[in-house]
Write a protein that holds these residues in place. Sequence first.
Motif, PDB file in Angstrom:
ATOM      1  N   HIS A 164       0.798  -1.225   0.000  1.00 14.70           N
ATOM      2  CA  HIS A 164       0.000   0.000   0.000  1.00 14.70           C
ATOM      3  C   HIS A 164       0.836   1.282   0.000  1.00 14.70           C
ATOM      4  N   ILE A 165       2.136   1.176  -0.100  1.00 18.38           N
ATOM      5  CA  ILE A 165       2.985   2.368  -0.109  1.00 18.38           C
ATOM      6  C   ILE A 165       3.956   2.292  -1.270  1.00 18.38           C
ATOM      7  N   VAL A 166       4.018   3.375  -2.044  1.00 20.16           N
ATOM      8  CA  VAL A 166       4.982   3.536  -3.131  1.00 20.16           C
ATOM      9  C   VAL A 166       5.824   4.765  -2.816  1.00 20.16           C
ATOM     10  N   VAL A 167       7.125   4.640  -2.911  1.00 14.33           N
ATOM     11  CA  VAL A 167       8.029   5.739  -2.577  1.00 14.33           C
ATOM     12  C   VAL A 167       8.663   6.299  -3.841  1.00 14.33           C
ATOM     13  N   VAL A 168       8.653   7.633  -3.961  1.00 15.86           N
ATOM     14  CA  VAL A 168       9.355   8.330  -5.043  1.00 15.86           C
ATOM     15  C   VAL A 168      10.401   9.229  -4.400  1.00 15.86           C
ATOM     16  N   THR A 169      11.646   9.035  -4.757  1.00 19.11           N
ATOM     17  CA  THR A 169      12.724   9.805  -4.141  1.00 19.11           C
ATOM     18  C   THR A 169      13.953   9.779  -5.029  1.00 19.11           C
ATOM     19  N   ASP A 170      14.940  10.606  -4.714  1.00 20.24           N
ATOM     20  CA  ASP A 170      16.192  10.601  -5.459  1.00 20.24           C
ATOM     21  C   ASP A 170      17.014   9.372  -5.089  1.00 20.24           C
ATOM     22  N   PRO A 171      17.838   8.896  -6.015  1.00 17.22           N
ATOM     23  CA  PRO A 171      18.684   7.736  -5.710  1.00 17.22           C
ATOM     24  C   PRO A 171      19.586   7.998  -4.513  1.00 17.22           C
ATOM     25  N   GLY A 172      19.656   7.022  -3.625  1.00 19.03           N
ATOM     26  CA  GLY A 172      20.561   7.118  -2.495  1.00 19.03           C
ATOM     27  C   GLY A 172      20.062   7.928  -1.327  1.00 19.03           C
TER      28      GLY A 172
END
Length: 535
Positions: A164-172
């Motif tokens: 139920h959780i999708v994360v969008v973030t910069d690498p590292g």
Amino acid sequence: MSDLDLRIADSGLAAGAAKLTEDLVADKVASRIAAKDATLWGPDAESEAGKRLDWVDLATTSRPLVAEVTALRERLNAAGVHRVVLAGMGGSSLAPEVICRTEVRPLTVLDTTDPGQVEDALAGDLAATVLVVSSKSGSTVETDSHYRIFTRAFREAGLDPAGHIVVVTDPGSPLQARAEEAGLTVINADPGVGGRYSALTAFGLVPAGLAGADIGGLLDDASAAAEVLGRDAAENPGLVLGAALAARHAAGAEKVVFADTGSGIVGFGDWAEQLIAESTGKQGVGLLPVVVESATAPGFADAGPDATPVALGTDTSGALLSSSGPLGGMFLLWEYATVVAGRLIGINPFDQPDVEAAKAAARALLDAPPDAGGDAPAFTEGAIEVYAGDWLPAGKPETVAGAIGALLAAAPDRGYLAVQAYLDRIADASVAVLRGELARASGLQTTFGWGPRFLHSTGQYHKGGHQNGVYLQLTGSVRSDLTVPDRPYALAGLQRAQALGDANVLAEHGRPVLRLNLTDREAGLVQLATAIAAV
């Protein structure tokens, strides 16, 4: 072929913009932006610009996301997960909200620390919910709080957060490490794009695509616009728009007033607000966006010499400038125009040197909250507690109307008023109508921002731009609070620290801040409207 349309209604402004555009064409500015030439904004900006120019070709580089997001959406839908909640601030939420509102796709946006608004999002069907946690740095305090709260809620409901959780973030980023350890789906964004230029990265496309928006079509429109915007030509709308904004700034018109006149895009001004304010508001200069309700609203129809009315749409009545086109193209047009204006104004459009000050002040207040005696109101009237600094004149007013009148009187000639509502954007939505009433009463260009959202947007301009603003903070008591798991604070305390921290930083800049705390939100808003009518 791009469908972008740009018009300048004033012949004098058109001539001035044309002259500046000639120089921009001679310097090959458009093609150099398209080629990611980091030297365009001077040696002091070169290092930062060199890490922030990948936005120019996102129409191509983001294309693989279309299939990836579509496949993820299908997997989630097959599991009965179709309600999308987005936890993100600033560039991580403004673009997907515009995309989804324009395409009429349901998306619940959490860009708040108000416990009531977060509780409302939690009240939805959690079994059908996917939380998209978006943070470029991976350490955004608001987004981290939402992540922790929803993780607890999923577990208490017997649901595996991994589904139920999708994360969008910069690498590292630290968020990526935490998410992978928890078995969550992680999608990386392009680290060579700053947050306010990230509409066509994973930050814009993942939540919008999961909500059902046509992100492939968005990239198609951006691709068509990129061909035009990268040309060194006198008719390049990005060059002309940037030149016109810079010419107006040089003439003393540092405010840019946006009114939608039939663009077909819902909420575009709110997105452009962050892009322009955070990119240009520094070193005591810059362009302050003012988003108004319509072309007949105060601030647009009666704009003075300190403002440039801009119509979003083809109806240009009352506007000096107008722009229209498909959303993907409009994103790119205003990004080009903003960095062009930055070059002409003489600033680095890719840094935000004054944003961290308010965050640091909020953290300090969370670590050591002021005691009740140190934060006593100047006076209380009905359901409103009044807090103000030493800017108030001798013989302090003892009514809310008098305090507001004193704040407006403290604004310098051609100054502005910023209304900052640390309230529930849904339950307290009616407070937004006060922007027009205050603009009419004061004759000042008046902005309205939801706190803490605006701290990731116009907050940079407030501290770094033209120092001619006065600030009306609205806070409110909460009926119930939400603790943040594994953190020594609850949402109401975080919200209060953010308001007080920003007020302290503004006061250090010598700016007047009036805080009105609504001890009863419903009654306080009615009382506030009455007080404004009496100013």
